[in-house]
Design a protein around this motif. Structure first.
Motif, short mmCIF file in Angstrom:
data_model
loop_
_atom_site.label_atom_id
_atom_site.label_comp_id
_atom_site.label_asym_id
_atom_site.label_seq_id
_atom_site.Cartn_x
_atom_site.Cartn_y
_atom_site.Cartn_z
N GLU A 22 10.74 -8.72 14.17
CA GLU A 22 9.88 -7.83 13.39
C GLU A 22 9.96 -8.16 11.90
N VAL A 23 11.17 -8.39 11.39
CA VAL A 23 11.33 -8.76 9.98
C VAL A 23 10.61 -10.09 9.73
N ASN A 24 10.76 -11.04 10.64
CA ASN A 24 10.09 -12.33 10.54
C ASN A 24 8.58 -12.12 10.45
N ARG A 25 8.05 -11.29 11.31
CA ARG A 25 6.61 -11.00 11.34
C ARG A 25 6.13 -10.41 10.01
N VAL A 26 6.85 -9.41 9.51
CA VAL A 26 6.46 -8.74 8.27
C VAL A 26 6.49 -9.73 7.10
N LEU A 27 7.57 -10.51 7.01
CA LEU A 27 7.67 -11.48 5.92
C LEU A 27 6.60 -12.56 6.02
N THR A 28 6.34 -13.02 7.23
CA THR A 28 5.32 -14.06 7.42
C THR A 28 3.94 -13.55 6.99
N PHE A 29 3.60 -12.32 7.37
CA PHE A 29 2.32 -11.74 6.94
C PHE A 29 2.26 -11.56 5.43
N ALA A 30 3.44 -11.46 4.79
CA ALA A 30 3.49 -11.33 3.33
C ALA A 30 3.41 -12.69 2.65
N GLY A 31 3.26 -13.76 3.43
CA GLY A 31 3.10 -15.09 2.87
C GLY A 31 4.41 -15.80 2.56
N ILE A 32 5.48 -15.36 3.19
CA ILE A 32 6.80 -15.93 2.98
C ILE A 32 7.14 -16.88 4.11
#
Length: 103
Positions: A22-32
């Motif tokens: 979930e953290v991976n998903r959120v960060l990825t959507f934030a462009g990280i």
């Protein structure tokens, strides 16, 4: 290189596979760009030999080397032995370390 995305390495116990995803998903959507464990032995019950564990631990330290900062996924404030070692490694390398839960 100011135009590249931030790189974050996720650390934490592999028993928290769902939380890390979930953290991976959120960060990825934030462009990280996210670097994270690729094997979740604790969560899946997948048998891992001592040799494989040592290789995976060493590989994760290289991921920390590549990262701009480290984010520790630690539900309930839990920090295991491997994660504590990764935090110490990141801090010694001058990487900022933050946590998803207070310790």
């Amino acid at each position: 290189m100011a135009d590249r995305p931030e790189i974050v390495c996720i650390c934490g116990s592999t028993r928290f596979a769902d939380e890390m995803r979930e953290v991976n998903r959120v960060l990825t959507f934030a462009g990280i760009i996210v670097l994270a464990p690729g094997v979740f032995g604790h969560a899946t019950g997948e048998p891992i030999t001592d040799e494989q564990k040592a290789a995976l631990d060493a590989l994760h330290l290289r991921k920390i080397d590549l990262a701009d900062r480290v984010l520790v996924v630690n539900p309930g404030g839990y920090i295991g032995e491997s994660t504590a070692r990764e935090i110490a490694y990141a801090q010694a390398a001058g990487k900022p370390v933050s946590f998803t839960a207070p310790g």
